[in-house]
Design a protein around this motif. Structure first.
Motif, PDB file in Angstrom:
ATOM      1  N   GLY A 145       0.818  -1.208   0.000  1.00 26.48           N
ATOM      2  CA  GLY A 145       0.000   0.000   0.000  1.00 26.48           C
ATOM      3  C   GLY A 145       0.849   1.254   0.000  1.00 26.48           C
ATOM      4  N   GLY A 146       1.849   1.307   0.874  1.00 28.66           N
ATOM      5  CA  GLY A 146       2.706   2.489   0.964  1.00 28.66           C
ATOM      6  C   GLY A 146       3.578   2.668  -0.258  1.00 28.66           C
ATOM      7  N   LEU A 147       4.187   1.580  -0.729  1.00 28.88           N
ATOM      8  CA  LEU A 147       5.063   1.658  -1.903  1.00 28.88           C
ATOM      9  C   LEU A 147       4.291   2.084  -3.143  1.00 28.88           C
ATOM     10  CD1 LEU A 147       7.837   1.110  -3.211  1.00 28.88           C
ATOM     11  CD2 LEU A 147       7.138  -1.290  -3.465  1.00 28.88           C
ATOM     12  N   SER A 148       3.071   1.629  -3.298  1.00 27.53           N
ATOM     13  CA  SER A 148       2.282   1.924  -4.498  1.00 27.53           C
ATOM     14  C   SER A 148       1.926   3.396  -4.619  1.00 27.53           C
ATOM     15  CB  SER A 148       0.997   1.087  -4.500  1.00 27.53           C
ATOM     16  OG  SER A 148       1.298  -0.300  -4.533  1.00 27.53           O
ATOM     17  N   ILE A 149       1.879   4.114  -3.502  1.00 27.20           N
ATOM     18  CA  ILE A 149       1.556   5.545  -3.554  1.00 27.20           C
ATOM     19  C   ILE A 149       2.595   6.297  -4.383  1.00 27.20           C
ATOM     20  CG2 ILE A 149       1.242   7.647  -2.164  1.00 27.20           C
ATOM     21  CD1 ILE A 149       0.204   5.867   0.086  1.00 27.20           C
ATOM     22  N   ALA A 150       3.813   5.792  -4.425  1.00 20.82           N
ATOM     23  CA  ALA A 150       4.879   6.447  -5.191  1.00 20.82           C
ATOM     24  C   ALA A 150       4.601   6.432  -6.686  1.00 20.82           C
ATOM     25  CB  ALA A 150       6.222   5.767  -4.907  1.00 20.82           C
ATOM     26  N   PHE A 151       3.627   5.626  -7.115  1.00 17.38           N
ATOM     27  CA  PHE A 151       3.375   5.466  -8.549  1.00 17.38           C
ATOM     28  C   PHE A 151       2.041   6.073  -8.988  1.00 17.38           C
ATOM     29  CE2 PHE A 151       6.107   2.009  -7.130  1.00 17.38           C
ATOM     30  CZ  PHE A 151       7.175   2.133  -8.015  1.00 17.38           C
ATOM     31  N   THR A 152       1.470   6.955  -8.166  1.00 22.46           N
ATOM     32  CA  THR A 152       0.212   7.607  -8.546  1.00 22.46           C
ATOM     33  C   THR A 152       0.218   9.069  -8.119  1.00 22.46           C
ATOM     34  OG1 THR A 152      -2.202   7.532  -8.350  1.00 22.46           O
ATOM     35  CG2 THR A 152      -0.947   6.975  -6.379  1.00 22.46           C
ATOM     36  N   THR A 153      -0.501   9.886  -8.875  1.00 24.00           N
ATOM     37  CA  THR A 153      -0.722  11.289  -8.470  1.00 24.00           C
ATOM     38  C   THR A 153      -2.213  11.555  -8.280  1.00 24.00           C
ATOM     39  OG1 THR A 153      -0.738  11.952 -10.805  1.00 24.00           O
ATOM     40  CG2 THR A 153       1.353  12.177  -9.609  1.00 24.00           C
ATOM     41  N   ASP A 154      -3.013  10.496  -8.321  1.00 24.48           N
ATOM     42  CA  ASP A 154      -4.448  10.613  -8.061  1.00 24.48           C
ATOM     43  C   ASP A 154      -4.657  10.561  -6.549  1.00 24.48           C
ATOM     44  OD1 ASP A 154      -7.225   9.939  -7.573  1.00 24.48           O
ATOM     45  OD2 ASP A 154      -7.387   9.459  -9.697  1.00 24.48           O
ATOM     46  N   PHE A 155      -5.160  11.649  -5.991  1.00 22.83           N
ATOM     47  CA  PHE A 155      -5.275  11.743  -4.533  1.00 22.83           C
ATOM     48  C   PHE A 155      -6.206  10.685  -3.971  1.00 22.83           C
ATOM     49  CE2 PHE A 155      -6.983  13.922  -0.635  1.00 22.83           C
ATOM     50  CZ  PHE A 155      -5.806  13.852   0.091  1.00 22.83           C
TER      51      PHE A 155
END
Length: 417
Positions: A96-106
Motif C-alpha cells: 500500500g505504501g510503496l504503491s503511492i509512489a506510482f500515482t498522483t491521483d489523490f
C-alpha cells in the motif's frame, strides 16, 4: 555482547533470539504509518493537487480503519495463529505504501493509505501479543520495552531520512514503506510461532463456550477494564504533544521549526532509551503500580510544564520528563495486559486495548482543536493553547493515577501488579 549485558542485564539472552529479532524488524516498520510522512505532508500538496487541509486526510485514512480492524485482527490471530495475520499485515502495509509512489491521483492515494491502515491492524497488536506468548514476567516487560524503544528510534530516524529524500522527489519517502515486504518474507520463514499445552487443551473448551463470550467476560472484569482505561489515558498527552508541539514552540516559545523538530527528536530518544530499561525499572519495585504512578505524573506534569515554558531551553526538562513517562507507561501497561489473558484470548484482549488507544489518539487532536476554537475568541490562540494543554496534562496525570491504583486494588494479584 558486553554492551548488551550492561543494557539488559539478566535478560540479555532474549536479544539474540531469532524470533525476537524478526519481530523487532516488523515493529520498526509498523511504527511509521503516520510518522514517516508527517514531516513531508506540505511537500505533497503540489503533486496531488490538493489543499493543506485536504492533505491531512492521508493521516486519517491510515488511522481510522485500525480502530475497527484491530479487534478483528486479534480475534483472527487467536483463531488461526499470529504468523498469518502478521505476514498479511506487513504485505498490505508495504504494498500500500510503496504503491503511492506510482500515482498522483489523490483518491487512489487515500485508498492505498486505507490499505496500509488495514495492514497496520495486523502488525503492532500482533507483535505485542506474540511477545506475551514468547516471554513472561520481567523478561516480557523488557521485551515490550525494547519493542517500544525500537518504535521510538524508528520514528526518529526514518522521518528524518524522508525529509532528506523528498528533496529529490516526492515519491521517495513512500519507497521506504517497501521495506515491509522483505520483512514479511523473513517472518514467514524464520518466525517460530509459539504453541503451548495450555492453548491446545483450551481448544476443547473453546468449542463448548463461545470465544466472544469468554473475551467479553474477561474484559468486563473490573480490574481488567480499569487497566484498559489506564492504558488508553496515556495516549492523550502523548498525541497532544506530538500534534501541537510545533505550535507551542513557535507561538509560546518564539522558536523555529528546526527547534520543534529537535524537541520531538529529544522526546523520541528519551522514551526509546527508557523503554528498553522497563524490565530493570520494574525489578526495582515490589509492585508495578509504583513506577506506573510516577510515570503518569511525569507524563501529565511534563505536558503541563512544556505548555507553560517560556522558551525552548526551559522546555527541555519537561520534554525529558514526558519521554521517561511514555517509555515506562507504554511498556509496562502492554506487559500487564498481555499477562491478564490466557494465550487463546491474548490476541483479542491486546487488540481491544490497542484499538481503544487508537481511538483516543484519533480523538485527542480533534478534542483539543474544538476546545481551542471555543476559547480563542476570549483568550486568544496562545493563551488558549497554554490553558488547554496544562489542563490536559493535569487531567491525564490525575485520571491515570486513579485508574492504575483502582485496577491494582481490584486485581486478584494485587501484591505484584
Amino acid at each position: 555482547m558486553a554492551l548488551a549485558d550492561k543494557l539488559f542485564g539478566q535478560h540479555v539472552a532474549m536479544v539474540s533470539d531469532d524470533d525476537f529479532q524478526v519481530l523487532l524488524a516488523a515493529n520498526a516498520m509498523g511504527a511509521l504509518g503516520t510518522a514517516l510522512i508527517s514531516p513531508v505532508l506540505n511537500s505533497l500538496t503540489g503533486p496531488f493537487n490538493v489543499s493543506s487541509a485536504e492533505i491531512g486526510l492521508l493521516v486519517t485514512a491510515i488511522t481510522a480503519p485500525a480502530i475497527v480492524l484491530i479487534p478483528l485482527s486479534g480475534l483472527v490471530a487467536d483463531r488461526i495463529g499470529r504468523k498469518p495475520v502478521l505476514v498479511s499485515g506487513l504485505l498490505c502495509f508495504g504494498f500500500g505504501g510503496l504503491s503511492i509512489a506510482f500515482t498522483t491521483d489523490f483518491y487512489v492515494a487515500l485508498g492505498l493509505r486505507v490499505l496500509q491502515g488495514i495492514g497496520f491492524a495486523g502488525i503492532t497488536p500482533i507483535i505485542i501479543t506474540s511477545l506475551g506468548d514468547l516471554y513472561s514476567g520481567g523478561v516480557e516487560a523488557t521485551a515490550q520495552g525494547i519493542r517500544f524503544g525500537v518504535s521510538g528510534l524508528s520514528q526518529a530516524v526514518f522521518p528524518a531520512i524522508a525529509g532528506v529524500v523528498v528533496a529529490f522527489g516526492w515519491q521517495y519517502p513512500f519507497v521506504i514503506y517497501g521495506i515491509s515486504i522483505p520483512i514479511a518474507v523473513l517472518i514467514a520463514f524464520f518466525f517460530d510461532e509459539p504453541t503451548t499445552d495450555e492453548a491446545a487443551a483450551s481448544s476443547e473448551t473453546s468449542r463448548e463456550e463461545n470465544y466472544i463470550h469468554q473475551l467479553k467476560r474477561l474484559v468486563f472484569q473490573s480490574y481488567v477494564a480499569w487497566y484498559l482505561v489506564a492504558r488508553g489515558i496515556v495516549v492523550m498527552p502523548f498525541f497532544a504533544f506530538l500534534t501541537y508541539n510545533s505550535l507551542v514552540i513557535s507561538q509560546l516559545q518564539s522558536g523555529s521549526s528546526v527547534q520543534a523538530g529537535l524537541i520531538v527528536a529529544l522526546f523520541s530518544i528519551v522514551y526509546a532509551i527508557t523503554a528498553t530499561q522497563a524490565g530493570r525499572i520494574t525489578a526495582l519495585f515490589e509492585r508495578r503500580m509504583i513506577p506506573l504512578v510516577v510515570a503518569n505524573l511525569l507524563l501529565g506534569g511534563g505536558l503541563a510544564g512544556f505548555a507553560v515554558s517560556t522558551s525552548v531551553f526551559y522546555a527541555v526538562l519537561p520534554v525529558i520528563a514526558m519521554g521517561i513517562g511514555v517509555g515506562i507507561t507504554f511498556s509496562l501497561y502492554r506487559s500487564i495486559i498481555t499477562a491478564l489473558a490466557p494465550q487463546e484470548l491474548r490476541g483479542g484482549l491486546v487488540s481491544i486495548s490497542e484499538s481503544g488507544a487508537r481511538l483516543i489518539a484519533s480523538l485527542t487532536p480533534v478534542g483539543v482543536g474544538i476546545t481551542l476554537t471555543w476559547f480563542e475568541p476570549t483568550l486568544g490562540t496562545s493563551a488558549s493553547l497554554r490553558v488547554i494543554l496544562v489542563a490536559a496534562g493535569i487531567l491525564a496525570a490525575a485520571s491515570g493515577c486513579f485508574s492504575i491504583i483502582l485496577a491494582q486494588r481490584l486485581s486478584p494479584n494485587s501484591t505484584t501488579i
